[in-house]
Design an enzyme around this catalytic site. Sequence first.
Site, mmCIF file in Angstrom:
data_model
loop_
_atom_site.group_PDB
_atom_site.id
_atom_site.type_symbol
_atom_site.label_atom_id
_atom_site.label_comp_id
_atom_site.label_asym_id
_atom_site.label_seq_id
_atom_site.Cartn_x
_atom_site.Cartn_y
_atom_site.Cartn_z
ATOM 1 N N TYR A 70 70.120 46.300 48.430
ATOM 2 C CA TYR A 70 69.173 47.200 49.150
ATOM 3 C C TYR A 70 68.905 48.379 48.399
ATOM 4 O O TYR A 70 69.890 49.063 48.045
ATOM 5 C CB TYR A 70 69.627 47.436 50.535
ATOM 6 N N GLU A 74 66.113 51.166 49.195
ATOM 7 C CA GLU A 74 65.121 52.177 49.740
ATOM 8 C C GLU A 74 65.157 53.238 48.870
ATOM 9 O O GLU A 74 66.253 53.981 48.803
ATOM 10 C CB GLU A 74 65.390 52.137 51.240
ATOM 11 N N ASP A 107 40.975 48.036 40.465
ATOM 12 C CA ASP A 107 42.102 47.131 40.641
ATOM 13 C C ASP A 107 41.932 46.183 39.411
ATOM 14 O O ASP A 107 41.155 45.556 39.139
ATOM 15 C CB ASP A 107 41.595 46.398 42.090
ATOM 16 N N THR A 120 48.161 43.456 39.812
ATOM 17 C CA THR A 120 49.502 42.443 40.081
ATOM 18 C C THR A 120 49.884 42.416 38.610
ATOM 19 O O THR A 120 49.254 42.789 37.596
ATOM 20 C CB THR A 120 48.825 41.179 40.332
ATOM 21 N N LYS A 148 49.375 38.024 36.401
ATOM 22 C CA LYS A 148 48.190 37.423 35.712
ATOM 23 C C LYS A 148 48.150 37.412 34.266
ATOM 24 O O LYS A 148 49.013 36.777 33.654
ATOM 25 C CB LYS A 148 46.865 37.806 36.556
ATOM 26 N N ARG A 181 55.628 37.508 39.707
ATOM 27 C CA ARG A 181 54.852 37.582 40.932
ATOM 28 C C ARG A 181 54.973 38.916 41.496
ATOM 29 O O ARG A 181 55.911 39.256 42.229
ATOM 30 C CB ARG A 181 54.976 36.306 42.024
HETATM 31 N N1 DSN Z 1 44.233 34.892 44.298
HETATM 32 C C1 DSN Z 1 44.032 35.765 43.212
HETATM 33 C C2 DSN Z 1 43.088 35.050 42.208
HETATM 34 O O1 DSN Z 1 43.096 33.955 42.276
HETATM 35 O O2 DSN Z 1 42.071 35.752 41.724
HETATM 36 C C3 DSN Z 1 43.477 37.019 43.912
HETATM 37 O O3 DSN Z 1 44.426 37.648 44.634
#
Ligand code: DSN
Length: 423
Positions: free
Chosen positions: A57, A59, A203, A229, A232, A238
């Site tokens: 933990y 925080e 984003d 994110t 990707k 993730r």
């Molecule tokens: N689920 C993602 C995508 O496939 O673009 C976006 O959050």
Amino acid sequence: MYHQWFTSDIEQTDKEIYDVLINELNRGRNGLEMIASENYVSKAVMQAMGSVLTNKYSEGYPGKRYYGGNEFIDVAEQLAIDRAKKLFGADFVNVQSHSGSTANMEAYFALLELGDSILSMSLDQGGHLTHGHKVNFSGKFYKFHFYGVDRKTKMIDMEEVRRIAKEVKPKLILAGFSAYPRELDFKYFKEIADEVDAYLMADIAHIAGLVAAKEHPDPIPHCDIVTTTTHKTLRGPRGAMIMGKEEYETAVNRAVFPGMQGGPLDHIIAAKAVSFKEALQPDFREYAKSIKKNAKALAESLVEHGADVITGGTDNHLLLLDITKYGIGGKQAEKVLDKVGIFTNKNMIPFDTRSPFDPSGIRIGTPALTTRGLGTSEMKEIGELIVRTLANPDDEAILETVKQSVNEMSEQFPLYPGFTLLR
Ligand code: DSN
């Protein structure tokens, strides 16, 4: 041995979950992953995720924690922060966001009051749920206005964005997408944001790897806050992170903790650090270049074989296919492609007349297959295989020929070759 670390205890403890792991590995190995938002992390990233750091933990932030015993966790989080700052050139980075959705929520919370207005790309034209859809927290907490793409070119018309911005005077303009095959002009967005005195947020979840490798125009100099994110095109674990200008650091950090989240996922943060180190290496630039080359080659092949590629091609890692001419909906297209081992997802196309549950398009991306080593000649072949499949969705004999080619290609480019299965 890596495979023993990967599965040996799970096999003893929980045979059902062990089977899931093995089946999922084999599913990937026996097919071609073309979901534009997916990728394959390195074994090093995976090892950090499956580590003792999950037990802690923490925080707070490095040097300022609410629990003791964080001296090593602090090292991991500071490495992740420093590497992300170097990778993107941002003034500050918060690496604790659990997901893209929470990162966006935290960014809104940092800059806005509930009920404030935001101008973003609409979901049915390429945006994202957290960019104001009415079923999502974003659409419930804030007043969204939307821009889309031009009916003819299917590209964002920045003059139209300017017109709408002047009309609705948003407090924040959001540049970002989950299904748009062209580049975003962040400089132009910034000009518009300045004209209407709005914050500019990007984003970059889909394109973060391309941005990091300088294969997409850079949002950092123009935006107040940038979310992404990490899993990707960036090819990390993730999760997500938030970057931005120095003056918003405190607000963002407070929005993340204690505003939105409790204990950070220390094992994921360590894995983020590993992936950022990987992305700082010269070969990551080559990887990002290849993602784009592959996407272009795939688009060209699809067009050559008569498919309707939205905007006629792509500048990034993904493309959108209008499947109307094959007389099937996106639901069936996704299913039949799954059946031959080509994994994609059904997707709305701009000005779609069908429902989001069975739209007129599919979205296809190259990040995962590029990681796996496939190049432009394979993309040319895959373009033909996709068209052959979509044009013959009920012809089992033809589908079998496609499946055979997919199997051969999968064997030629083994996924996680170091993972030796015990059965
Ligand atoms: N689920 C993602 C995508 O496939 O673009 C976006 O959050």
